[in-house]
Enzyme design. Structure first.
Site: not given
Ligand code: 13P
Length: 250
Positions: A9-10, A166, A172, A233-234
């Site tokens: 997931n950008w 999640e 994050g 994510g990251g």
């Protein structure tokens, strides 16, 4: 055996030129994997990513959509529009959308239905806040979110929904749920689906973990029996880190 689905997931990152470069590199790294590889990218990158990913085993998804097919919804994009250019997946109900854009369980459910009506595969996010976890409400929260997201779907649609567990406190932050805790949460979600839709359907549902997944912790998480993939994510922004998660079982 459920296939592992590793999705990136950008979020609001990556310009088209960066996206093309990343996918070109990633395609080479992941060409022999037996896991499903998905990148959920900003709208502006979708077409470039679809073109670059052609002929590779990388699938492209969006990060959001509107539940109406068309109409006076300035700034919105529908499932039909996504499908028309070849998008296959769409993230629905990410905690950032629930928190910053007031997405409710009802909206999430409408979006899931619209995704299926347009032949897109929804990745539905559920997860608890730190306060909810500390109050001992994690399982109630995530199973209720799951039940509401799936409400009114056919058995076949339920089985083809991907759920991403999640925990919000892990997103994050560099804090990851332990593999046991993450597995337990995914298991509870599967048990809830089983109670409503039967064991057969529940056994087929892909349930991912997301929240600070990285090359160091991916293997341990992805080896757990009820964790069928990751929503990353990251660590999905660079081909070199994402490929290590995709290739965790190499
Ligand atoms: P991070 O991997 O950056 O914690 O993000 C997780 C996430 O929100 C994926 O949807």
């Amino acid at each position: 055996m459920r296939k592992k689905v590793i999705a990136g997931n950008w979020k609001m990152n990556m310009l088209p030129n960066e996206a093309i470069e990343m996918i070109t590199k990633l395609a080479e790294y992941v060409k022999d994997t037996n896991n499903e590889v998905v990148l959920c990218v900003p709208y502006i990158d979708l077409f470039y990513c679809l073109m670059t990913a052609q002929g590779t085993n990388i699938k492209i998804g969006a990060q959001n959509m509107h539940y109406e097919e068309k109409g006076a919804y300035t700034g919105e994009i529908s499932a039909k529009m996504l499908k028309s250019i070849g998008v296959e997946y769409v993230i629905i109900g990410h905690s950032e959308r629930r928190e910053y854009f007031a997405e409710t369980d009802e909206i999430v459910n409408k979006k899931v239905k619209s995704a299926f009506a347009n032949d897109l595969k929804p990745i539905v996010c559920v997860g608890e806040t730190l306060e909810q976890r500390e109050a001992g409400n994690t399982f109630d929260i995530i199973t209720a979110q799951t039940e509401k997201a799936l409400y009114g779907l056919s058995l076949d649609e339920v089985q083809n929904t991907i759920i991403a567990y999640e925990p919000i406190w892990a997103i994050g932050t560099g804090k990851t749920a332990t593999s046991e805790d993450a597995n337990e949460a995914c298991k509870k979600i599967r048990e809830k689906i089983s109670k409503i839709y039967g064991q057969n359907v529940a056994n087929g549902v892909i349930i991912q973990y997301g929240g600070s997944m990285n090359p160091e912790n991916a293997k341990e998480l992805l080896q757990m029996p009820d964790i069928d993939g990751g929503l990353v994510g990251g660590a999905s922004l660079k081909a070199e880190t994402f490929e290590k998660i995709v290739n965790y079982n190499k």
